[in-house]
Design a protein around this motif. Structure first.
Motif, PDB file in Angstrom:
ATOM      1  N   GLY A 197       0.851  -1.264   0.039  1.00  0.00           N
ATOM      2  CA  GLY A 197      -0.304   0.079  -0.069  1.00  0.00           C
ATOM      3  C   GLY A 197       0.820   1.245  -0.080  1.00  0.00           C
ATOM      4  N   GLY A 198       2.095   1.252   0.917  1.00  0.00           N
ATOM      5  CA  GLY A 198       2.907   2.213   0.814  1.00  0.00           C
ATOM      6  C   GLY A 198       3.508   2.776  -0.542  1.00  0.00           C
ATOM      7  N   LEU A 199       4.147   1.685  -1.122  1.00  0.00           N
ATOM      8  CA  LEU A 199       4.804   1.680  -2.383  1.00  0.00           C
ATOM      9  C   LEU A 199       3.563   2.096  -3.506  1.00  0.00           C
ATOM     10  CD1 LEU A 199       7.010  -1.164  -2.345  1.00  0.00           C
ATOM     11  CD2 LEU A 199       7.791   1.236  -1.887  1.00  0.00           C
ATOM     12  N   LEU A 200       2.512   1.611  -3.459  1.00  0.00           N
ATOM     13  CA  LEU A 200       1.481   2.079  -4.510  1.00  0.00           C
ATOM     14  C   LEU A 200       1.004   3.375  -4.351  1.00  0.00           C
ATOM     15  CD1 LEU A 200      -0.508   1.380  -6.440  1.00  0.00           C
ATOM     16  CD2 LEU A 200      -2.189   0.458  -4.644  1.00  0.00           C
ATOM     17  N   LEU A 201       0.880   3.901  -3.059  1.00  0.00           N
ATOM     18  CA  LEU A 201       0.146   5.179  -2.788  1.00  0.00           C
ATOM     19  C   LEU A 201       1.485   6.237  -3.151  1.00  0.00           C
ATOM     20  CD1 LEU A 201      -1.656   7.355  -1.925  1.00  0.00           C
ATOM     21  CD2 LEU A 201      -0.823   6.889   0.591  1.00  0.00           C
ATOM     22  N   LEU A 202       2.813   5.822  -3.036  1.00  0.00           N
ATOM     23  CA  LEU A 202       3.881   6.817  -3.352  1.00  0.00           C
ATOM     24  C   LEU A 202       4.042   6.837  -4.836  1.00  0.00           C
ATOM     25  CD1 LEU A 202       6.493   8.196  -2.528  1.00  0.00           C
ATOM     26  CD2 LEU A 202       7.601   6.302  -2.612  1.00  0.00           C
ATOM     27  N   GLY A 203       3.745   5.523  -5.612  1.00  0.00           N
ATOM     28  CA  GLY A 203       3.786   5.698  -6.980  1.00  0.00           C
ATOM     29  C   GLY A 203       2.627   6.526  -7.691  1.00  0.00           C
ATOM     30  N   VAL A 204       1.568   6.606  -7.300  1.00  0.00           N
ATOM     31  CA  VAL A 204       0.279   7.268  -7.750  1.00  0.00           C
ATOM     32  C   VAL A 204       0.341   8.578  -7.255  1.00  0.00           C
ATOM     33  CG1 VAL A 204      -0.883   4.954  -8.391  1.00  0.00           C
ATOM     34  CG2 VAL A 204      -1.309   6.506  -6.220  1.00  0.00           C
ATOM     35  N   SER A 205       1.056   9.087  -6.441  1.00  0.00           N
ATOM     36  CA  SER A 205       0.867  10.250  -5.611  1.00  0.00           C
ATOM     37  C   SER A 205       1.462  11.442  -6.632  1.00  0.00           C
ATOM     38  CB  SER A 205       1.611  10.275  -4.172  1.00  0.00           C
ATOM     39  OG  SER A 205       2.870  10.193  -4.463  1.00  0.00           O
ATOM     40  N   ARG A 206       2.204  11.102  -7.401  1.00  0.00           N
ATOM     41  CA  ARG A 206       3.149  12.170  -8.235  1.00  0.00           C
ATOM     42  C   ARG A 206       4.185  12.924  -7.313  1.00  0.00           C
ATOM     43  NH1 ARG A 206      -1.958  14.238 -11.816  1.00  0.00           N
ATOM     44  NH2 ARG A 206      -2.797  12.426 -12.447  1.00  0.00           N
ATOM     45  N   LEU A 207       4.251  12.592  -6.254  1.00  0.00           N
ATOM     46  CA  LEU A 207       5.288  13.111  -5.210  1.00  0.00           C
ATOM     47  C   LEU A 207       6.597  12.922  -5.606  1.00  0.00           C
ATOM     48  CD1 LEU A 207       3.128  13.043  -2.002  1.00  0.00           C
ATOM     49  CD2 LEU A 207       3.686  15.025  -3.258  1.00  0.00           C
ATOM     50  N   ASN A 208       7.537  13.706  -4.949  1.00  0.00           N
ATOM     51  CA  ASN A 208       9.014  13.192  -5.339  1.00  0.00           C
ATOM     52  C   ASN A 208       9.256  12.222  -4.191  1.00  0.00           C
ATOM     53  OD1 ASN A 208      11.757  13.374  -4.890  1.00  0.00           O
ATOM     54  ND2 ASN A 208      12.155  15.330  -5.427  1.00  0.00           N
ATOM     55  N   PRO A 209       9.639  11.277  -4.576  1.00  0.00           N
ATOM     56  CA  PRO A 209      10.043   9.991  -3.546  1.00  0.00           C
ATOM     57  C   PRO A 209      11.012  10.468  -2.453  1.00  0.00           C
ATOM     58  CG  PRO A 209       9.906   9.096  -5.624  1.00  0.00           C
ATOM     59  CD  PRO A 209       9.757  10.625  -5.820  1.00  0.00           C
ATOM     60  N   HIS A 210      12.043  11.224  -3.024  1.00  0.00           N
ATOM     61  CA  HIS A 210      13.146  11.771  -1.797  1.00  0.00           C
ATOM     62  C   HIS A 210      12.574  12.767  -0.802  1.00  0.00           C
ATOM     63  CE1 HIS A 210      17.111  12.821  -0.814  1.00  0.00           C
ATOM     64  NE2 HIS A 210      16.694  13.953  -0.869  1.00  0.00           N
ATOM     65  N   GLU A 211      11.657  13.498  -1.295  1.00  0.00           N
ATOM     66  CA  GLU A 211      11.104  14.212  -0.325  1.00  0.00           C
ATOM     67  C   GLU A 211      10.207  13.222   0.648  1.00  0.00           C
ATOM     68  OE1 GLU A 211      11.644  17.418   0.361  1.00  0.00           O
ATOM     69  OE2 GLU A 211      12.992  17.025  -1.237  1.00  0.00           O
ATOM     70  N   VAL A 212       9.485  12.340   0.370  1.00  0.00           N
ATOM     71  CA  VAL A 212       8.515  11.635   1.200  1.00  0.00           C
ATOM     72  C   VAL A 212       9.141  10.759   2.115  1.00  0.00           C
ATOM     73  CG1 VAL A 212       6.745   9.775   0.957  1.00  0.00           C
ATOM     74  CG2 VAL A 212       6.711  11.626  -0.757  1.00  0.00           C
ATOM     75  N   ALA A 213      10.408  10.335   1.574  1.00  0.00           N
ATOM     76  CA  ALA A 213      11.200   9.278   2.296  1.00  0.00           C
ATOM     77  C   ALA A 213      11.963  10.170   3.407  1.00  0.00           C
ATOM     78  CB  ALA A 213      12.441   8.793   1.666  1.00  0.00           C
ATOM     79  N   LYS A 214      12.101  11.512   3.300  1.00  0.00           N
ATOM     80  CA  LYS A 214      12.662  12.303   4.405  1.00  0.00           C
ATOM     81  C   LYS A 214      11.530  12.211   5.705  1.00  0.00           C
ATOM     82  CE  LYS A 214      15.183  15.707   1.900  1.00  0.00           C
ATOM     83  NZ  LYS A 214      15.217  17.145   1.398  1.00  0.00           N
ATOM     84  N   ASP A 215      10.398  12.005   5.467  1.00  0.00           N
ATOM     85  CA  ASP A 215       9.485  12.031   6.597  1.00  0.00           C
ATOM     86  C   ASP A 215       9.310  10.551   7.111  1.00  0.00           C
ATOM     87  OD1 ASP A 215       8.843  14.585   6.299  1.00  0.00           O
ATOM     88  OD2 ASP A 215       7.392  14.203   4.974  1.00  0.00           O
ATOM     89  N   VAL A 216      10.014   9.549   6.822  1.00  0.00           N
ATOM     90  CA  VAL A 216       9.964   8.077   7.211  1.00  0.00           C
ATOM     91  C   VAL A 216      10.865   8.119   8.534  1.00  0.00           C
ATOM     92  CG1 VAL A 216      10.751   5.829   6.974  1.00  0.00           C
ATOM     93  CG2 VAL A 216       9.572   7.137   5.006  1.00  0.00           C
ATOM     94  N   GLU A 217      10.467   7.628   9.729  1.00  0.00           N
ATOM     95  CA  GLU A 217      11.128   7.656  11.042  1.00  0.00           C
ATOM     96  C   GLU A 217      12.252   6.542  10.814  1.00  0.00           C
ATOM     97  OE1 GLU A 217      10.401   9.670  13.373  1.00  0.00           O
ATOM     98  OE2 GLU A 217       8.919  10.754  12.321  1.00  0.00           O
ATOM     99  N   TRP A 218      13.125   6.746  10.056  1.00  0.00           N
ATOM    100  CA  TRP A 218      14.463   5.789   9.869  1.00  0.00           C
ATOM    101  C   TRP A 218      15.079   5.321  11.331  1.00  0.00           C
ATOM    102  CZ3 TRP A 218      13.769   3.608   5.648  1.00  0.00           C
ATOM    103  CH2 TRP A 218      13.327   4.142   4.549  1.00  0.00           C
ATOM    104  N   GLU A 219      15.126   6.464  12.090  1.00  0.00           N
ATOM    105  CA  GLU A 219      15.756   6.099  13.544  1.00  0.00           C
ATOM    106  C   GLU A 219      15.101   5.177  14.277  1.00  0.00           C
ATOM    107  OE1 GLU A 219      16.366   9.661  15.743  1.00  0.00           O
ATOM    108  OE2 GLU A 219      18.064  10.493  14.304  1.00  0.00           O
ATOM    109  N   THR A 220      13.504   5.256  14.133  1.00  0.00           N
ATOM    110  CA  THR A 220      12.675   4.371  14.930  1.00  0.00           C
ATOM    111  C   THR A 220      12.954   2.820  14.275  1.00  0.00           C
ATOM    112  OG1 THR A 220      10.945   5.905  15.191  1.00  0.00           O
ATOM    113  CG2 THR A 220      10.387   3.641  15.338  1.00  0.00           C
ATOM    114  N   LEU A 221      13.006   2.850  13.029  1.00  0.00           N
ATOM    115  CA  LEU A 221      13.224   1.527  12.378  1.00  0.00           C
ATOM    116  C   LEU A 221      14.493   0.966  12.744  1.00  0.00           C
ATOM    117  CD1 LEU A 221      12.018   2.193   8.767  1.00  0.00           C
ATOM    118  CD2 LEU A 221      10.677   1.327  10.630  1.00  0.00           C
TER     119      LEU A 221
END
Length: 432
Positions: free
Chosen positions: A259-283
């Motif tokens: 679902g996450g990758l599908l929404l990212l793909g159809v959103s027309r947003l910059n993947p790099h900008e969206v990835a900045k909001d992922v809580e990588w430290e938590t992972l």
């Protein structure tokens, strides 16, 4: 126990102290502890990275990553601001009324989604509405994640430990509703009443801010109607798939990341900008924690603790049930309830089988689930949802310390587990 086992215990205790005292950032402590476990031979790369029982739980990692991507896209639509203003208007700016509204909504949603997904959706809304009303953010986030852990105990999919228990004991979605939902409703009522006292210092009503909120139109906050519609379709599909995952034979992690990758793909947003909001430290923190706990599983520490608890009850069903309810609290609070349930559930299965199978002894599973789920409120690292919320709070400049959380969490855990113990005794013994 051999030298390696003692070293593994020592490393885990040391890391726990570092996390609790915040002498070292929790991510650095967890990853450092994971590396130390590998270096002393308490675990190895094969188990740390590829074992379901004694390594990183990739299902949890990818579930979190998928939902974080969905939330990162969704927040660009303005829907969180919409919900924040709507909630503030419904509560008429009254702090306690707002907390009740948010915690009850969180508890309800966590039963039908899962607690991690719920806090990922609710936390941004909470931060926004608190800022609008000039309220302290931390008490509201803490109250919500605790309501989330309580509400998630009601169903098979509400809390990851329930999914593990359901799989191990062959329990259905309806089984959880029948046995767990009644006590969860009681626990939510108790928690709402407790929150009035525990968080009373946070209830500062500002009439001017409240009046300004009442003048706002929530619809004005929507920035991208098309993206909101697309997000709604994808999220609905993800939520339905969560509920039907046992029939679809799809792991929640597969549903979430798809679902996450599908929404990212159809959103027309910059993947790099969206990835900045992922809580990588938590992972990263979760990965380190899983490796450390996996090392304790590998060395037999957790298994021995479970066996000791089983032997202490000497086959008495009431004693065994109470041991599972109350005895699950400390280990679940210390090592996270997911790996604890994963390692101890085989022992519970053996006890149930030895006590007569799924008949009268089947209620031991409910005792175990209640103890493990409710212990998730005790400490910051006791539940996945807690870790996620503290990560979001840190990112937004609202630090939640280990002891700040535990100050409330230990009280809530003590009260709710006591109520759960009374429920088990009353339903399965006194009125049986």
């Amino acid at each position: 126990m051999d030298v390696t086992t003692w070293l593994a215990i020592g490393i885990f205790v040391a890391v726990y102290v570092l996390i609790a005292t915040e002498w070292v950032h929790r991510v650095a402590a967890a990853l450092g502890g994971a590396v130390a476990m590998l270096l002393i031979g308490a675990t190895d790369p094969e188990h740390a990275f590829f074992s379901e029982d004694a390594g990183i739980d990739w299902n949890v990692i990818f579930l979190l990553l998928g939902m974080m991507l969905i939330v990162a896209v969704l927040q660009r639509t303005g829907v969180f601001e919409y919900i924040a203003i709507w909630a503030a208007r419904r509560a008429r700016g009254r702090p306690y009324r707002l907390m009740v509204l948010l915690t009850v909504a969180t508890g309800f949603l966590s039963a039908w989604l899962d607690n991690v997904t719920t806090v990922l959706l609710i936390a941004p809304v909470t931060i926004l509405v608190c800022r609008r009303l000039g309220l302290p953010v931390v008490p509201y986030l803490v109250a919500e994640v605790m309501a989330c852990n309580i509400g998630g105990a009601a169903t098979l999919i509400g809390d990851p430990p329930n999914i593990m228990i359901g799989s191990r004991a062959n329990l259905s979605f309806n089984d959880f509703l029948i046995h767990m939902a009644p006590v969860v409703v009681v626990l939510m009522i108790v928690f709402v009443l407790m929150s009035r006292v525990m968080f009373r210092k946070a209830f500062h009503h500002d009439p001017e801010r409240a009046a300004s909120i009442m003048e706002l139109n929530p619809r004005d906050q929507i920035k991208d109607g098309r993206l909101l519609l697309v997000s709604g379709v994808v999220i609905t599909a993800v939520m339905v798939s969560f509920v039907l995952h046992t029939w679809l034979h799809l792991e929640p992690s597969v549903v979430a990341i798809s679902g996450g990758l599908l929404l990212l793909g159809v959103s027309r947003l910059n993947p790099h900008e969206v990835a900045k909001d992922v809580e990588w430290e938590t992972l990263a923190f979760f990965a380190g924690l899983f490796v450390m706990v996996g090392a304790l599983v590998q060395t037999g520490v957790i298994g021995e603790l479970g066996e000791m608890a089983a032997e202490a009850t000497s086959g008495n069903l009431l004693a065994t049930a109470m041991t599972l309810v109350f005895g699950s609290v400390v280990p679940s609070a210390v090592i996270d309830n997911i790996p604890f349930v994963a390692s101890v559930s085989p022992i519970v299965a053996e006890i149930v089988e030895a006590s007569g199978g799924t008949g009268e002894a089947g209620m031991l599973w409910w005792a175990f689930a209640l103890g493990a789920d409710l212990a998730g409120n005790a400490t910051i690292i006791a539940s996945s949802a807690n870790v996620v919320v503290t990560g979001i709070a840190d990112r937004e400049g609202h630090h939640i310390s280990f002891w700040q959380f535990s100050r409330y969490g230990l009280i809530v855990t003590a009260v709710t587990v006591a109520v759960a113990g009374a429920y088990v005794w009353l339903r399965y013994f006194a009125l049986a």
